[in-house]
Design an enzyme around this catalytic site. Sequence first.
Site: not given
Lengths: 421, 79
Positions: B35-37, B39
């Site tokens: 995940a990224d921020s 997400d």
Amino acid sequence: MRRVVVTGLGMLTPLGCGVDATWARILAGDSGGKKIDTFDVSDLPSQVACYIPRGDGTGGTFNPDQWMEPKDQRKVDDFIVYAMCAAKQALDDADWHPKSDEDQFATGTMIGSGIGGLTGIAETAVLLKERGPRRVSPFFIPGRLINLASGYVSIEHGLKGPNHAVVTACSTGAHAVGDAARLIALGDAEVMVAGGAESPISRIGIAGFCAARALSTGFNETPEKASRPYDKDRDGFVMGEGAGVLVLEEYEHAKRRGAKIYAEVTGYGLSGDAFHITSPPPDGNGGFRSMSMALKRAGLVASDLDYINAHGTSTQVGDEIELGAVERLLGNAASKVSMSSTKSATGHLLGAAGAIEAIFAILAIRDNVVPPTINLDNPSVQTAIDLVPHTSRKRDVNVALSNSFGFGGTNASVIVQRVTN
Amino acid sequence: MSEIGERVKKIVVEHLGVEPEKVVDSASFIDDLGADSLDTVELVMAFEEEFGCEIPDDAAETILTVGDATKFLEKNAKS
């Protein structure tokens, strides 16, 4: 200036997913027109559109999961998924998959859209009103911005050169091809992935263009007949959706790596009407000047043209104004030129139109065939120009011009030619 | 796994497009599940939607793993 050639093609259109699938149906005279069935149109005057054929990915159908991860599709409007599809096709076709820093830095992206994420903006506006700002997704903005088509494509393929996007309504695709070719000619990039993508078939999109009195309303029960450029019964354009992407490449760069070369981009002209937000001036001087500039840039004269892919959207006013401008441009050469509107088959893909139509012009050169203007039963005016009614025709095509004109009075003409050494 | 844990897992699989067997209590959204921020912001919104509760920003910052989410929601879930 450095020479620019086309080495890869990709498209997703209402006639199919892929260049071959689309081109075969264009030449066969098929229509992409359908009754709108994805939202309520009972209160809308125009009820037809040209949908991409969705399916499992076989037989020219579009299966989005083959082109973008489902988890990423959820975050973006369809125009970005369409751009991903056409861009991958084009890069695969060009066999250009840059891995080294040098190659990645030399490869740029310029995929535009006329409107971008209209559907997502409309849906989120309703969500905001009904449930408040805490329900607005963090992907709302990056999934709607027009330049995120270029953004996603560049990330997927590691393209670290110029990262740009055109927004000039229905001229977007043509401007993207022309401007990207300039970046290569001027040395800012060796390769550009250029084109347009559009996903406007939504209730708000149809309502908006209906309000502007731009769409066909008289063929709701015969959707395949609705887009009929130059025909006396035409009554507006038919909305389409999809994407077209070209890999443009510096000529020596393409030759060095042994790339397949489709054609050379030799001419590009741009102009503004400074007249009206949605109508061209009656004398069509904006379109005339953009075509003239493209010829001048290519070092050609009008009689050198073999084929013109017209803007020809099937509106009452626009078709004849463009035709008049082309007649003025061609003069005595009118009778040797073929001009067709492939929008008769695909509908109007707005920001993607100029890109797919540049591809059709290139394929006309490749195959020495001109695609037809379907539904042209009774031309509204007499002209010496061959409008290629109903059926495609074999003929020599070495030089082709593609016109695109957009709201705001923005005009672009692109000339592609068979490559000669 | 608790009933809430199962529902958390389903949301994580759906939103991050990861294999269900990777979604274990100790899995970090960012370090283990890709995940990224953005997400993680969307995941928290999905938890709020599913469990009918509000997750304030300061609490959201402490939800780093699948287990963190399950533990928080076991205490605060309203539906």
